[in-house]
Design a protein around this motif. Sequence first.
Motif, short mmCIF file in Angstrom:
data_model
loop_
_atom_site.label_atom_id
_atom_site.label_comp_id
_atom_site.label_asym_id
_atom_site.label_seq_id
_atom_site.Cartn_x
_atom_site.Cartn_y
_atom_site.Cartn_z
N PRO A 167 0.93 33.11 41.06
CA PRO A 167 0.60 31.70 40.86
C PRO A 167 -0.80 31.40 41.41
CG PRO A 167 1.97 31.95 42.83
CD PRO A 167 1.81 33.32 42.25
N LYS A 168 -1.47 30.43 40.80
CA LYS A 168 -2.80 30.05 41.29
C LYS A 168 -2.66 28.72 42.01
CE LYS A 168 -5.58 32.90 38.35
NZ LYS A 168 -6.45 33.13 37.26
N GLY A 177 7.20 35.43 29.73
CA GLY A 177 8.04 34.31 30.19
C GLY A 177 9.30 34.75 30.91
N GLN A 178 9.31 36.00 31.40
CA GLN A 178 10.55 36.50 32.03
C GLN A 178 10.55 36.32 33.54
OE1 GLN A 178 10.12 40.53 30.70
NE2 GLN A 178 10.92 40.13 28.67
N VAL A 179 9.41 35.93 34.12
CA VAL A 179 9.32 35.89 35.58
C VAL A 179 8.74 34.55 36.04
CG1 VAL A 179 8.23 36.97 37.60
CG2 VAL A 179 8.97 38.38 35.70
N VAL A 231 3.49 26.25 45.60
CA VAL A 231 3.21 26.31 47.04
C VAL A 231 4.26 25.51 47.81
CG1 VAL A 231 1.50 24.42 47.07
CG2 VAL A 231 1.39 26.22 48.79
N GLU A 232 4.70 24.39 47.26
CA GLU A 232 5.72 23.57 47.95
C GLU A 232 7.02 24.35 48.09
OE1 GLU A 232 4.04 22.49 45.23
OE2 GLU A 232 2.65 21.09 46.18
N GLU A 233 7.41 25.06 47.02
CA GLU A 233 8.66 25.85 47.08
C GLU A 233 8.53 26.96 48.12
OE1 GLU A 233 10.23 25.55 42.44
OE2 GLU A 233 8.64 26.97 42.93
N TYR A 234 7.36 27.60 48.15
CA TYR A 234 7.18 28.70 49.10
C TYR A 234 7.23 28.18 50.55
CZ TYR A 234 5.39 32.63 51.68
OH TYR A 234 5.28 33.65 52.60
N ILE A 235 6.58 27.07 50.81
CA ILE A 235 6.56 26.52 52.18
C ILE A 235 8.00 26.29 52.65
CG2 ILE A 235 5.85 24.53 53.62
CD1 ILE A 235 3.47 26.18 52.56
N LYS A 236 8.81 25.69 51.79
CA LYS A 236 10.19 25.41 52.17
C LYS A 236 10.95 26.72 52.43
CE LYS A 236 14.43 23.11 50.74
NZ LYS A 236 15.16 24.24 51.29
N LEU A 237 10.77 27.67 51.50
CA LEU A 237 11.48 28.95 51.62
C LEU A 237 11.09 29.71 52.88
CD1 LEU A 237 11.44 30.67 48.13
CD2 LEU A 237 13.42 30.35 49.60
N VAL A 238 9.79 29.77 53.13
CA VAL A 238 9.34 30.58 54.27
C VAL A 238 9.79 29.92 55.58
CG1 VAL A 238 6.99 29.68 54.65
CG2 VAL A 238 7.44 32.07 55.02
N CYS A 239 9.85 28.59 55.61
CA CYS A 239 10.35 27.91 56.82
C CYS A 239 11.85 28.19 56.98
CB CYS A 239 10.08 26.41 56.75
SG CYS A 239 8.33 26.03 56.91
N ASP A 240 12.60 28.15 55.89
CA ASP A 240 14.03 28.49 55.96
C ASP A 240 14.21 29.91 56.49
OD1 ASP A 240 14.45 26.04 54.77
OD2 ASP A 240 15.01 26.83 52.79
N LEU A 248 5.98 36.20 45.86
CA LEU A 248 5.72 37.10 44.74
C LEU A 248 4.48 36.62 44.01
CD1 LEU A 248 6.85 39.48 42.95
CD2 LEU A 248 7.70 37.67 41.45
N TYR A 249 3.51 37.50 43.86
CA TYR A 249 2.38 37.14 43.02
C TYR A 249 2.17 38.21 41.96
CZ TYR A 249 0.14 39.40 47.10
OH TYR A 249 -0.17 40.21 48.16
#
Length: 318
Positions: free
Chosen positions: A274-275, A232-234, A239-248, A217-218
Amino acid sequence: MGKYYFSYSEYLKKFFPFKVYKIALDAGFTCPNRDGTAGHGGCIYCENRSFSPNSKGEKKSVRAQIEYGIDFYRKNFKAERFIVYFQAYTNTYGPVSLLRELYDEALSFPDVVGLSIGTRPDCLPDDVLDLLAHYSQKTHLWVEIGLQSIHNETLIKMNRGHTYEQFADAVVRTKLRGLRVCTHVILGLPGETHDMMMQTADALGSFDIDGLKIHHLYVAEKTILEKMYRAGQVPVLTVEEYIKLVCDFLERITPDMAMQRLTGELKGEFLVAPKWGVSKRVVISLIEKELARRGSFQGKLYINIKNQISQEALAKVF
Ligand code: SF4
């Protein structure tokens, strides 16, 4: 399959002995989720100019966009053949006669060997699918159907204007006609837990989907999501979280689903968050490194839900 996942370029090599590139178009469509037919305002993250290069600036004709794309990919990538990607908004949202005119125009270029039609689950009535089936007899055709999540509560929050059931119905009717389906998924949607995202991965395996585009999500400028993010609702993924998620996610989908996209790339001028400060190429190499570290690959944990269902059904009968 390559070492870690089945890439779209590998998939295309099965059909074409030359370099094939996708040319993305804005053919002038709108979307029923923006004009009031399915909803107003569109999906909360929708800013087509941010992800469809031809939606920016002065509108060019379909012919001019294809000519430009062919020239660009020939000069910069030595491309030999092309798939015309009807990308911006909903490219089956119009009368069959208009769709035919546009698809014929794209196929009138001798080096165009395929079409990829981006659309929504609620814009694939039977007459449109029959038309697409007709084109699939003469060209390499994909139907790209946006989903993002199988969870209706998320689709409502995103103001998608369709349900998971509509997606399932559209995919089944598309596959019944023997058409290739690529679907789109977003990881990190507000309110989605890890389990919910993995349920989306598991569900995709039950449809014989041929291709997948996945990204995080961007937040793009001038979207409803931007307002929510600034309030502050979203939360957004690191990048570390995304890498783990996409591999899962990759571990759970079918091994033969061609990966058309593993990460998003929003141009700097539109990106709010996110930047990450790393290129798409770097993100892909981090995904490969993580799969290597795990000793894993696409489909390693794939559960054949269809078989499971039929085994359960059989167990009840006998
Ligand atoms: S379906 Fe696509 S074009 Fe329509 S509002 Fe959502 S993101 Fe935008």
